[in-house]
Scaffold this motif. Sequence first.
Motif, PDB file in Angstrom:
ATOM      1  N   LEU A  23      12.614   2.534  22.065  1.00 50.78           N
ATOM      2  CA  LEU A  23      11.302   2.735  21.470  1.00 50.78           C
ATOM      3  C   LEU A  23      10.911   4.182  21.728  1.00 50.78           C
ATOM      4  O   LEU A  23      10.949   4.645  22.866  1.00 50.78           O
ATOM      5  N   MET A  24      10.557   4.901  20.656  1.00 54.23           N
ATOM      6  CA  MET A  24      10.237   6.321  20.770  1.00 54.23           C
ATOM      7  C   MET A  24       8.894   6.602  20.106  1.00 54.23           C
ATOM      8  O   MET A  24       8.418   5.815  19.294  1.00 54.23           O
ATOM      9  N   GLU A  25       8.324   7.756  20.436  1.00 48.93           N
ATOM     10  CA  GLU A  25       7.056   8.157  19.842  1.00 48.93           C
ATOM     11  C   GLU A  25       7.251   9.436  19.036  1.00 48.93           C
ATOM     12  O   GLU A  25       7.845  10.402  19.524  1.00 48.93           O
ATOM     13  N   ASP A  26       6.764   9.441  17.795  1.00 52.64           N
ATOM     14  CA  ASP A  26       6.809  10.628  16.962  1.00 52.64           C
ATOM     15  C   ASP A  26       5.792  11.624  17.519  1.00 52.64           C
ATOM     16  O   ASP A  26       4.598  11.311  17.580  1.00 52.64           O
ATOM     17  N   PRO A  27       6.238  12.813  17.924  1.00 50.74           N
ATOM     18  CA  PRO A  27       5.316  13.771  18.535  1.00 50.74           C
ATOM     19  C   PRO A  27       4.238  14.290  17.579  1.00 50.74           C
ATOM     20  O   PRO A  27       3.174  14.699  18.005  1.00 50.74           O
ATOM     21  N   ASP A  28       4.510  14.251  16.285  1.00 50.30           N
ATOM     22  CA  ASP A  28       3.550  14.752  15.302  1.00 50.30           C
ATOM     23  C   ASP A  28       2.475  13.733  14.955  1.00 50.30           C
ATOM     24  O   ASP A  28       1.316  14.088  14.765  1.00 50.30           O
ATOM     25  N   THR A  29       2.880  12.451  14.857  1.00 52.31           N
ATOM     26  CA  THR A  29       1.934  11.423  14.406  1.00 52.31           C
ATOM     27  C   THR A  29       1.543  10.437  15.496  1.00 52.31           C
ATOM     28  O   THR A  29       0.669   9.609  15.283  1.00 52.31           O
TER      29      THR A  29
END
Length: 126
Positions: free
Chosen positions: A56-62
Amino acid sequence: MKLQQYFQAYDFDEIYPQIGLMYPNARHQREQFRHAYDILLGIKPVNSKKQIRYQLMEDPDTNEMFFGADDSCFRGPWDVLLGKEVKREPKVDLTDVELVANMLLNVVLQGRHPRSFDADYATIIR
């Protein structure tokens, strides 16, 4: 399982629809992605101790959350990428077909392809 084994387990026609969903430009680049897949199936892998880890990852832009692998996992020559072990964290909710499509997309867009793929790569990244 090694990346090469995932590619060997599926026919290109099984994964291509997923590639189009993940990367809409690919809907008009079937031949180029098929060529990549065929090349990858013919390459002898180099054993690697490194892994491709889906998590599970997080988009740094959104700040949106998604399942994926770090881009750095796919930076390298195709033969080395094929020899990497693919790991999936327990809560990663991707089917094997989605996983293989995502891996092909990442290998094509981020890996170092052989010269025989130069023209197709130029078409894909336009």
